[in-house]
Design a protein around this motif. Structure first.
Motif, PDB file in Angstrom:
ATOM      1  N   SER A  46       0.848  -1.187   0.000  1.00 50.12           N
ATOM      2  CA  SER A  46       0.000   0.000   0.000  1.00 50.12           C
ATOM      3  C   SER A  46       0.885   1.238   0.000  1.00 50.12           C
ATOM      4  CB  SER A  46      -0.929   0.012   1.216  1.00 50.12           C
ATOM      5  OG  SER A  46      -0.186   0.018   2.413  1.00 50.12           O
ATOM      6  N   GLY A  47       0.288   2.375  -0.374  1.00 49.90           N
ATOM      7  CA  GLY A  47       0.988   3.640  -0.256  1.00 49.90           C
ATOM      8  C   GLY A  47       1.413   4.290  -1.548  1.00 49.90           C
ATOM      9  N   GLY A  48       1.214   3.632  -2.665  1.00 50.66           N
ATOM     10  CA  GLY A  48       1.589   4.256  -3.932  1.00 50.66           C
ATOM     11  C   GLY A  48       0.630   5.368  -4.305  1.00 50.66           C
ATOM     12  N   GLY A  49       0.981   6.088  -5.375  1.00 49.19           N
ATOM     13  CA  GLY A  49       0.107   7.163  -5.833  1.00 49.19           C
ATOM     14  C   GLY A  49       0.854   8.176  -6.663  1.00 49.19           C
ATOM     15  N   LEU A  50       0.205   9.322  -6.855  1.00 46.55           N
ATOM     16  CA  LEU A  50       0.765  10.410  -7.637  1.00 46.55           C
ATOM     17  C   LEU A  50       1.330  11.463  -6.693  1.00 46.55           C
ATOM     18  CD1 LEU A  50       1.126  12.008 -10.315  1.00 46.55           C
ATOM     19  CD2 LEU A  50      -1.211  12.860  -9.964  1.00 46.55           C
ATOM     20  N   VAL A  51       2.547  11.903  -6.977  1.00 49.31           N
ATOM     21  CA  VAL A  51       3.192  12.918  -6.154  1.00 49.31           C
ATOM     22  C   VAL A  51       3.992  13.849  -7.061  1.00 49.31           C
ATOM     23  CG1 VAL A  51       5.225  11.492  -5.712  1.00 49.31           C
ATOM     24  CG2 VAL A  51       4.605  13.282  -4.090  1.00 49.31           C
ATOM     25  N   LEU A  67       6.557   9.947  -0.399  1.00 53.38           N
ATOM     26  CA  LEU A  67       5.572   8.877  -0.258  1.00 53.38           C
ATOM     27  C   LEU A  67       6.153   7.813   0.660  1.00 53.38           C
ATOM     28  CD1 LEU A  67       4.197   8.122  -3.864  1.00 53.38           C
ATOM     29  CD2 LEU A  67       2.898   9.052  -1.928  1.00 53.38           C
ATOM     30  N   ARG A  68       5.259   7.084   1.308  1.00 48.67           N
ATOM     31  CA  ARG A  68       5.687   5.971   2.147  1.00 48.67           C
ATOM     32  C   ARG A  68       4.942   4.717   1.706  1.00 48.67           C
ATOM     33  NH1 ARG A  68       4.322   4.281   8.263  1.00 48.67           N
ATOM     34  NH2 ARG A  68       6.344   3.441   8.914  1.00 48.67           N
ATOM     35  N   LEU A  69       5.712   3.710   1.310  1.00 47.42           N
ATOM     36  CA  LEU A  69       5.145   2.423   0.931  1.00 47.42           C
ATOM     37  C   LEU A  69       5.204   1.470   2.112  1.00 47.42           C
ATOM     38  CD1 LEU A  69       6.784   1.885  -2.596  1.00 47.42           C
ATOM     39  CD2 LEU A  69       4.703   3.144  -2.005  1.00 47.42           C
ATOM     40  N   SER A  70       4.184   0.617   2.208  1.00 49.25           N
ATOM     41  CA  SER A  70       4.150  -0.416   3.236  1.00 49.25           C
ATOM     42  C   SER A  70       3.878  -1.757   2.579  1.00 49.25           C
ATOM     43  CB  SER A  70       3.053  -0.130   4.262  1.00 49.25           C
ATOM     44  OG  SER A  70       3.260   1.092   4.916  1.00 49.25           O
ATOM     45  N   TYR A  94       8.778  -1.193   5.209  1.00 47.00           N
ATOM     46  CA  TYR A  94       8.373   0.140   4.771  1.00 47.00           C
ATOM     47  C   TYR A  94       9.446   0.735   3.870  1.00 47.00           C
ATOM     48  CZ  TYR A  94       5.581  -0.533   8.997  1.00 47.00           C
ATOM     49  OH  TYR A  94       4.739  -1.047   9.956  1.00 47.00           O
ATOM     50  N   LEU A  95       9.026   1.629   2.997  1.00 40.91           N
ATOM     51  CA  LEU A  95       9.972   2.384   2.188  1.00 40.91           C
ATOM     52  C   LEU A  95       9.544   3.848   2.226  1.00 40.91           C
ATOM     53  CD1 LEU A  95      12.489   2.131   0.337  1.00 40.91           C
ATOM     54  CD2 LEU A  95      10.884   2.162  -1.602  1.00 40.91           C
ATOM     55  N   GLN A  96      10.320   4.656   2.923  1.00 37.57           N
ATOM     56  CA  GLN A  96      10.086   6.089   2.955  1.00 37.57           C
ATOM     57  C   GLN A  96      10.849   6.714   1.802  1.00 37.57           C
ATOM     58  OE1 GLN A  96       8.090   8.028   5.042  1.00 37.57           O
ATOM     59  NE2 GLN A  96       8.628   9.676   3.616  1.00 37.57           N
ATOM     60  N   MET A  97      10.126   7.372   0.913  1.00 29.34           N
ATOM     61  CA  MET A  97      10.730   7.955  -0.285  1.00 29.34           C
ATOM     62  C   MET A  97      10.591   9.466  -0.226  1.00 29.34           C
ATOM     63  SD  MET A  97       9.381   5.267  -3.179  1.00 29.34           S
ATOM     64  CE  MET A  97       7.663   5.734  -2.987  1.00 29.34           C
ATOM     65  N   ASN A  98      11.709  10.145  -0.157  1.00 27.21           N
ATOM     66  CA  ASN A  98      11.739  11.605  -0.113  1.00 27.21           C
ATOM     67  C   ASN A  98      12.437  12.155  -1.355  1.00 27.21           C
ATOM     68  OD1 ASN A  98      10.595  11.510   2.499  1.00 27.21           O
ATOM     69  ND2 ASN A  98      12.625  11.401   3.444  1.00 27.21           N
TER      70      ASN A  98
END
Length: 120
Positions: free
Chosen positions: A7-12, A18-21, A79-83
Motif C-alpha cells: 500500500s501507499g503508492g500514488g501520484l506525487v 511517499l511511504r510504501l508499506s 516500509y519504504l520512505q521515499m523523499n
C-alpha cells in the motif's frame, strides 16, 4: 500460503514524499530479507532497497540519501520512505520477501505491485 500486501503508492509532485508499506501474512516462522524492487515502463525490474532480519540495509545508488527502508519483524512488515522524489522514480514498486520460512519450507514471495508516479 504467504501473501504480501502493498500500500501507499500514488501520484506525487517532484520533490515530494511517499511511504510504501508491505505486510506479509500466512504461516510464517521467519523471513530473512525483505525489500523493494521497481520496474519502469520499458525497463527491467531493478532492486531499490533491501533489509535483513538483523537490520542490515542495501540501497541502489540512485536512491541513497533519499529513500529509507525499515522493517517491523514482529509484524512481518517492511516500509519504504521515499523523499525528494524525481520523475525518474516513476515505476511499479514490488515488495519482495526472500527465504520465508514456514511449515512449507522456504519460499520467495512477491507482492502485486503498487504504482508510484512522480509528475507535476
Amino acid at each position: 500460503q504467504v501473501q504480501l500486501v502493498e500500500s501507499g503508492g500514488g501520484l506525487v509532485q517532484p520533490g515530494g514524499s511517499l511511504r510504501l508499506s508491505c505486510a506479509a501474512s500466512g504461516s510464517i516462522i521467519s523471513i530473512n530479507a525483505m525489500g523493494w524492487y521497481r520496474q519502469a515502463p520499458g525497463k527491467q525490474r531493478e532492486l531499490v532497497a533491501t533489509i535483513t532480519s538483523g537490520g542490515r540495509t542495501n540501497y541502489e545508488d540512485s536512491v541513497k540519501g533519499r529513500f529509507t527502508i525499515a522493517r517491523d519483524n514482529a509484524k512481518n512488515t517492511v516500509y519504504l520512505q521515499m523523499n525528494s522524489l524525481k520523475p525518474e522514480d516513476t515505476a511499479v514498486y514490488y515488495c519482495n520477501a526472500n527465504r520465508v520460512f514456514g511449515p512449507y519450507g522456504y519460499l520467495e514471495v512477491w507482492g502485486q505491485g503498487t504504482l508510484v508516479t512522480v509528475s507535476s
